[in-house]
Write a protein that holds these residues in place. Structure first.
Motif, mmCIF file in Angstrom:
data_model
loop_
_atom_site.group_PDB
_atom_site.id
_atom_site.type_symbol
_atom_site.label_atom_id
_atom_site.label_comp_id
_atom_site.label_asym_id
_atom_site.label_seq_id
_atom_site.Cartn_x
_atom_site.Cartn_y
_atom_site.Cartn_z
ATOM 1 N N ASN A 1 -14.897 5.779 -5.823
ATOM 2 C CA ASN A 1 -13.976 6.321 -4.921
ATOM 3 C C ASN A 1 -12.711 5.534 -4.637
ATOM 4 O OD1 ASN A 1 -15.815 8.179 -4.268
ATOM 5 N ND2 ASN A 1 -16.855 6.932 -2.796
ATOM 6 N N SER A 2 -11.590 6.204 -4.539
ATOM 7 C CA SER A 2 -10.164 5.563 -4.450
ATOM 8 C C SER A 2 -10.306 5.073 -2.749
ATOM 9 C CB SER A 2 -9.180 6.419 -4.649
ATOM 10 O OG SER A 2 -7.767 5.854 -4.193
ATOM 11 N N THR B 1 -4.801 1.087 -8.376
ATOM 12 C CA THR B 1 -5.796 1.508 -7.408
ATOM 13 C C THR B 1 -7.185 1.108 -7.244
ATOM 14 O OG1 THR B 1 -5.168 3.989 -8.142
ATOM 15 C CG2 THR B 1 -7.280 4.042 -7.154
ATOM 16 N N MET B 2 -7.516 0.760 -6.091
ATOM 17 C CA MET B 2 -8.739 -0.169 -5.849
ATOM 18 C C MET B 2 -9.704 0.917 -5.396
ATOM 19 S SD MET B 2 -7.475 -3.496 -3.786
ATOM 20 C CE MET B 2 -6.130 -4.576 -4.303
ATOM 21 N N MET B 3 -10.994 0.681 -6.269
ATOM 22 C CA MET B 3 -11.951 1.682 -5.942
ATOM 23 C C MET B 3 -13.141 0.855 -5.691
ATOM 24 S SD MET B 3 -11.072 4.218 -9.131
ATOM 25 C CE MET B 3 -10.524 2.679 -10.052
ATOM 26 N N ASP B 4 -14.111 1.774 -4.889
ATOM 27 C CA ASP B 4 -15.456 1.073 -4.583
ATOM 28 C C ASP B 4 -16.416 1.132 -5.631
ATOM 29 O OD1 ASP B 4 -16.435 3.710 -4.387
ATOM 30 O OD2 ASP B 4 -16.263 3.886 -2.095
ATOM 31 N N PRO C 1 0.813 -1.349 0.220
ATOM 32 C CA PRO C 1 -0.074 0.119 -0.073
ATOM 33 C C PRO C 1 0.867 1.296 -0.021
ATOM 34 C CG PRO C 1 0.036 -0.995 2.186
ATOM 35 C CD PRO C 1 0.892 -2.068 1.291
ATOM 36 N N SER C 2 0.501 2.264 -0.861
ATOM 37 C CA SER C 2 1.138 3.424 -0.759
ATOM 38 C C SER C 2 0.198 4.579 -0.291
ATOM 39 C CB SER C 2 1.345 3.800 -2.258
ATOM 40 O OG SER C 2 2.028 5.098 -2.289
ATOM 41 N N GLN C 3 -0.899 4.551 -0.595
ATOM 42 C CA GLN C 3 -2.016 5.500 -0.062
ATOM 43 C C GLN C 3 -3.319 4.977 0.429
ATOM 44 O OE1 GLN C 3 -2.866 8.991 -2.394
ATOM 45 N NE2 GLN C 3 -0.812 8.854 -3.565
ATOM 46 N N LEU C 4 -3.770 5.565 1.569
ATOM 47 C CA LEU C 4 -5.130 5.008 1.904
ATOM 48 C C LEU C 4 -6.016 6.166 1.957
ATOM 49 C CD1 LEU C 4 -6.843 2.874 3.483
ATOM 50 C CD2 LEU C 4 -5.866 3.563 5.457
ATOM 51 N N GLN C 5 -7.044 5.924 1.178
ATOM 52 C CA GLN C 5 -7.936 7.257 1.271
ATOM 53 C C GLN C 5 -7.199 8.373 1.188
ATOM 54 O OE1 GLN C 5 -10.760 6.279 4.405
ATOM 55 N NE2 GLN C 5 -11.993 5.041 2.842
ATOM 56 N N GLY C 6 -6.370 8.709 0.137
ATOM 57 C CA GLY C 6 -5.700 9.757 0.012
ATOM 58 C C GLY C 6 -4.594 10.137 0.910
ATOM 59 N N GLN C 7 -4.426 9.342 1.964
ATOM 60 C CA GLN C 7 -3.005 9.661 2.832
ATOM 61 C C GLN C 7 -2.096 8.740 2.649
ATOM 62 O OE1 GLN C 7 -3.487 12.250 5.033
ATOM 63 N NE2 GLN C 7 -5.366 12.571 3.754
#
Lengths: 169, 202
Positions: free
Chosen positions: B194-195, B187-190, B104-110
């Motif tokens: 949404n990322s 990127t995994m999205m719902d 993982p690099s980003q979680l919900q933009g963070q």
């Protein structure tokens, strides 16, 4: 399969007794996160073995007891932090052992008992189990359970008397 | 008599503690299935056993069984352009591009912090046979996934237990699509696009 509490499915058992197991885990640990983890793990194991479990309540209690023992072993390997540091970090409400009233002294003395003695007290005075049931749940001989309870009561009696002497002096 | 008083005080104290016990968490897992080959009835037990914490706590395992999607596994599915997308854009990816290990690099933009937040850096690895394995920084997980056009990605089954520690929340349940973005990021999205999590090659 006939079970001791009349439940036929894991779902009905979990719905009826899940919170009861959670309360037992919390009484044994007084740690909400640990109690949650221990209870979820116990329920998970029960689900995996449900077909072979004939006495779900006993099995659940034993699973909680084993989880608490595992938890206390893990905690013993963690870094030791003195209570002063924890209180400073958390800004915690420090229990006062000499606070008058029912829970005042006991809320410090009971958590300080050795894990086996404390667990035996919980099964005896919270779960209201008889000695043979406690022995089966804890995997101990009945004489060991009696001894653990007697030692715990003796420690509490001694400490309470000492507190009483200090407060009346 | 003293002992009677002490014993009743102990009982009262323990009941007081029990009354402070928090409620056992519950969470349904509509999109996670047990990894058994034969179908089983939906387990309402999942609602009791399954907990999703905010990064901490235990998330167990059991979940409902559903009908497998029309296409299982990663092999053979097509999809999109093999080349990496230009900066700032996302594009579909092929099954081959999905296969391999990602962290993982980003979680919900963070940004996702590296060790020592985790026991070791979390990762998820997709095989070409439609199975995945993962490490959340504390516990292992494994299961099956379905990848099909256009970039549809769902996790069909997952077995794991998540004990109390710093768990990275791989988005097993919410993920509906996966796309490649700038620099080969996944990127995994719902369902609402949404990322959820951005992964980079491990």
């Amino acid at each position: 399969m006939a079970r001791d509490d009349g439940s036929h499915s894991f779902e009905s058992f979990a719905a009826a007794h899940g919170q009861q197991l959670m309360r037992l885990a919390y009484v044994l640990t007084e740690d909400a996160q640990a109690a949650e983890d221990i209870t979820q793990t116990a329920l998970l194991r029960m689900h995996q073995r449900w077909d072979s479990i004939r006495q779900p309540q006993s099995y659940g209690r034993r699973a909680i007891a084993n989880g608490v023992i595992d938890h206390s072993r893990r905690r013993s390997r963690e870094v030791l932090v003195t209570s002063d540091i924890l209180v400073h970090l958390a800004g915690a409400d420090v229990p006062d052992a000499e606070e008058p009233g029912l829970a005042g002294p006991l809320r410090c003395l009971i958590p300080a008992l050795p894990p086996r003695q404390r667990m035996a007290l919980v099964f005896r005075y919270y779960e209201q189990l008889e000695i043979p049931e406690i022995a089966a749940t804890m995997g101990l001989r009945q004489s060991s359970v009696r001894s653990a309870i007697a030692r715990a009561l003796n420690t509490l009696r001694t400490e309470l008397a000492a507190i009483d002497r200090r407060t009346t002096a | 008599m003293i002992d009677d008083k002490l014993e009743s005080d102990i009982s009262a104290y323990l009941r007081e503690v029990a009354d402070r016990s928090p409620q056992l968490s519950a969470h349904p897992a509509p999109n996670i299935r047990r990894s058994r080959k034969r179908a089983m009835p939906v387990l309402a037990a999942a609602a009791v056993v399954l907990v999703i914490g905010a990064g901490f706590g235990l998330r167990a395992v059991v979940s409902s069984i559903g009908t497998p999607g029309p296409t299982s596994g990663a092999s053979g599915e097509t999809l999109g352009q093999p080349a990496l997308p230009p900066a700032g854009q996302t594009t579909a990816l092929t099954a081959d591009q999905l296969v391999g290990r990602w962290e993982p690099s980003q979680l919900q933009g963070q940004p996702v912090l590296p060790e020592p937040v985790w026991e070791s850096m979390p990762w998820i690895e997709f095989s070409a046979e439609g199975t995945f394995s993962a490490w959340d920084g504390c516990n292992n997980a494994r299961g099956t996934y379905t990848f099909k056009q256009p970039s549809s990605l769902t996790f069909d089954s997952m077995r794991s237990k998540f004990l109390g520690c710093s768990n990275f929340p791989h988005p097993y349940e919410a993920t509906r699509t996966a796309r490649l973005s700038e620099g080969g990021l996944l990127t995994m999205m719902d369902a609402a696009d949404n990322s959820l999590v951005v992964y980079r090659r491990s």
